[in-house]
Structure formats: structure tokens, C-alpha cells
Design an enzyme around this catalytic site. Structure first.
Site, PDB file in Angstrom:
ATOM      1  N   THR A  45       0.826  -1.211   0.000  1.00 23.41           N
ATOM      2  CA  THR A  45       0.000   0.000   0.000  1.00 23.41           C
ATOM      3  C   THR A  45       0.857   1.257   0.000  1.00 23.41           C
ATOM      4  O   THR A  45       0.453   2.296  -0.539  1.00 23.41           O
ATOM      5  CB  THR A  45      -0.940  -0.023   1.225  1.00 23.41           C
ATOM      6  N   SER A  72       1.248  -7.471  -0.883  1.00 20.77           N
ATOM      7  CA  SER A  72       1.966  -8.480  -0.090  1.00 20.77           C
ATOM      8  C   SER A  72       1.128  -9.699   0.246  1.00 20.77           C
ATOM      9  O   SER A  72       1.650 -10.680   0.767  1.00 20.77           O
ATOM     10  CB  SER A  72       2.566  -7.861   1.173  1.00 20.77           C
ATOM     11  N   THR A  97       1.596  -4.315   4.342  1.00 20.47           N
ATOM     12  CA  THR A  97       1.411  -4.636   5.760  1.00 20.47           C
ATOM     13  C   THR A  97       0.918  -6.066   5.983  1.00 20.47           C
ATOM     14  O   THR A  97       1.153  -6.644   7.046  1.00 20.47           O
ATOM     15  CB  THR A  97       0.385  -3.684   6.412  1.00 20.47           C
ATOM     16  N   ASP A  98       0.229  -6.627   4.976  1.00 16.35           N
ATOM     17  CA  ASP A  98      -0.499  -7.883   5.216  1.00 16.35           C
ATOM     18  C   ASP A  98       0.396  -9.060   5.588  1.00 16.35           C
ATOM     19  O   ASP A  98       0.008  -9.903   6.408  1.00 16.35           O
ATOM     20  CB  ASP A  98      -1.352  -8.248   3.993  1.00 16.35           C
TER      21      ASP A  98
HETATM   22  N1  ASP Z   1      -2.753  -5.410   0.733  1.00 14.21           N
HETATM   23  C1  ASP Z   1      -1.703  -4.478   1.071  1.00 14.21           C
HETATM   24  C2  ASP Z   1      -0.393  -5.238   1.094  1.00 14.21           C
HETATM   25  O1  ASP Z   1      -0.141  -5.950   2.024  1.00 14.21           O
HETATM   26  C3  ASP Z   1      -1.993  -3.880   2.391  1.00 14.21           C
HETATM   27  C4  ASP Z   1      -0.996  -2.896   2.896  1.00 14.21           C
HETATM   28  O2  ASP Z   1       0.115  -2.773   2.447  1.00 14.21           O
HETATM   29  O3  ASP Z   1      -1.369  -2.218   3.868  1.00 14.21           O
HETATM   30  O4  ASP Z   1       0.368  -5.117   0.169  1.00 14.21           O
END
Ligand code: ASP
Length: 320
Positions: free
Chosen positions: A18, A65, A98-99
Site C-alpha cells: 500500500t 503483499s 502490511t499484510d
Molecule cells: N494489501 C496491502 C499489502 O499488504 C496492504 C498494505 O500494504 O497495507 O500489500
């Protein structure tokens, strides 16, 4: 270690997430695509970078991710190892979604000797947000990489520093989405300064050697799955995994690591058939009890981290 008047090189490896996400409508923080903006662009306009700082950007991947996995981990590990070995590099920062940030962090922690800092960072809002959190997180991660004595695999989000072993994403949408659980956070970053609360984590490269260094592809990664115990659980999934040649299973138990009797019976059958079974908990926080359980516990690792450790264990320890 960063010395005040010397030029310091920090390498920033981009993997997507993200933090590099964009939405069609500026300010739309819900409908966006992760992994769109190059890491070199993310580094532009960061506030108050030290004059003697040399930043090197390298795009290792560009993914959401949720799609992170062993092939990318090996590639990332090679690039991190390459840069850490350069005498003029004081640290490496990794931009990441973050995931699965905690999984990549754990993988690097378990396989890579990091006497210098390797700092993963991320964002909960895309780069096109009206108030993106990525630039601040990235700037904070650079501050940590430059901090005298910084070492090990670390994670920075929302002004907070976590260690790879303890960090986990606990919230789906809060800017401060991560926790270090009962261990507590390592530090706080305010106005480009790190305030350390706990000592730097000790390097603990549990999995090393030629089996790790010579990994050629995804195909070398042993099949290890996670099953969850719950009210009314049965052994169907375990039996299906066994039929498919699974080599390791992590069971995310209830509470302190208890397992429904029907699921446990299937896991014991799998164990008897040579599958390595570890027991963790589906609770986000708290220890797993070793007492009166026939399945070994995962030594405090969450199910997703235990799955990585078990795969690495199979890769490095057992006859293939
Ligand atoms: N779906 C995103 C990822 O993990 C979520 C994020 O980065 O907050 O790439």
C-alpha cells in the site's frame, strides 16, 4: 554503525504494498491498487534527510503483499545480503505491504545474519491518500537504519519500532496496525529521533547452511500448511493434506493451544505417518501451554511464523 560526519549509505529495497499504492480518485483510501509506484519515487520529497546520507533505491518486486511467498523471499534475502556485505552501507530499508510484513520479517530474521539494521516499513494508506502515512514511516525507517548501534531485522510503522520475532499485524485498518504483543515494542520514533525502549534484538539465525544458500526456486520449499481448531472441527482437511503429500502442519489451536479431539486424532495420524506437526494458537496474544498435549508447541511463534520456521526446519534438518 552511523558516524556523524561520514557519508552514510542506506539502501531502500522496494517490494510493493500500500505504501506504493495508488487510487483512481485521489483521496480514495479504500479502492486502490497496491504496488504501483516505484521505490525511487517514494524517496522523493522525504523531509529532513541528513546531508551526508546517500540513498540507493532498488526495486526487488512490485506486489500486493498478500501474494508474497518463498520465491520472492529468497530473491529479497539475496539482495539484502548483497547490500549488507558492502562496507559503506549502514543499513537496508525494505518497503513492504502490511499484510504479510511479519512473515517476511521473520523469514529474514531466521535466515540472515544482520549485524546491521534491516528495517521493514509500510503504510496503511496509499500514496495517493490526502494524508498518506507512507512518507513518515519511510522517513522513520531511515532514521532507525541510521541510529548508532542499530541491528537486526526490524519493522517500523506509525512511529513505532518492532522486532521481527514479535511484530504482528493486529488491526485491519488502523494506521498503528502492528503490535509486539506481550514482549512490547522496541522503541518510538519522534521527529526523526529514535527513543529505544528495549535492547536491540539479538541476531538468531536459526536456519543457515547450504540448504538455505543454495535454494534455487519455489519448488524447494517444503509443503507446510496451517489448520485451525474450532468448535465442531474434524480431521477432513488434515486427511486431505496427508493425501497430497504435506510434510508439515501447524495447528492454530484454541486458547492456550488446545485442539478439538477429532482434529487432534487426525493430526496424530499425520504425525505417525511422518508429517511434522507443531501446535500454535489462534489467539493473537499469549503463550501456548505445553501441558498435557501430545503435539509439540511452536515455541511461542504465531501460526504464520511457525509455518515458515517449520518449512525452514524441514529444509535444513531433515533428510530429503
Ligand atoms: N494489501 C496491502 C499489502 O499488504 C496492504 C498494505 O500494504 O497495507 O500489500
Amino acid at each position: 554503525m552511523a558516524e556523524p560526519n561520514k557519508a552514510h549509505k542506506v539502501v531502500v529495497l522496494g517490494t510493493g504494498g500500500t505504501i506504493a499504492g495508488t487510487s483512481a480518485q485521489p483521496g480514495d483510501d479504500r479502492h486502490y491498487r497496491a504496488g504501483q509506484i516505484g521505490v525511487d519515487q517514494l524517496l522523493q520529497h522525504l523531509p529532513k534527510l541528513p546531508a551526508n546520507l546517500v540513498l540507493v533505491a532498488e526495486q526487488v518486486a512490485q506486489v500486493d503483499s498478500k501474494d508474497m511467498g518463498p520465491a520472492l523471499w529468497w530473491q529479497l534475502r539475496r539482495r539484502v545480503a548483497h547490500w549488507l556485505a558492502q562496507a559503506d552501507v549502514v543499513g537496508v530499508v525494505i518497503t513492504h505491504g502490511t499484510d504479510t510484513l511479519e512473515e517476511t520479517a521473520y523469514f529474514l530474521y531466521a535466515t540472515l545474519p544482520a549485524a546491521k539494521p534491516v528495517v521493514l516499513t509500510c503504510a496503511m494508506r496509499p500514496a495517493t491518500s490526502l494524508a498518506p502515512d507512507g512518507p513518515q514511516n519511510l522517513r522513520d525507517a531511515i532514521s532507525v537504519a541510521l541510529h548508532p548501534g542499530a541491528q537486526g531485522v526490524l519493522a517500523v510503522c506509525a512511529g513505532t519500532l518492532h522486532g521481527a520475532l514479535d511484530v504482528q499485524k493486529l488491526h485491519t485498518s488502523r494506521l498503528d496496525a502492528f503490535s509486539s504483543g506481550d514482549a512490547g515494542v522496541l522503541g518510538k520514533i519522534r521527529s526523526h529521533r529514535l527513543f529505544l525502549i528495549r535492547n536491540w534484538p539479538q541476531a538468531s539465525v536459526k536456519y543457515s547452511g547450504s540448504a538455505i544458500e543454495n535454494i534455487a526456486s519455489d519448488a524447494d520449499w517444503p509443503p507446510v500448511d496451517i489448520v485451525t481448531s474450532h468448535a465442531g472441527a474434524d480431521g477432513l482437511v488434515v486427511d486431505a493434506l496427508l493425501a497430497q503429500g504435506v510434510r508439515g502442519i501447524v495447528v492454530a489451536g484454541t486458547g492456550s493451544g488446545t485442539v478439538h479431539h477429532a482434529l487432534e486424532a487426525a493430526l496424530l495420524r499425520a504425525q505417525a505417518a511422518g508429517v511434522v506437526v507443531w501446535r500454535s494458537t489462534r489467539c493473537a496474544l499469549g503463550p501456548v501451554s505445553p501441558a498435557a498435549q501430545r503435539l509439540p508447541d511452536a515455541q511461542g511463534l504465531s501460526p504464520v511464523k511457525a509455518r515458515i520456521a517449520l518449512a525452514l526446519e524441514l529444509l535444513t534438518c531433515s533428510p530429503r
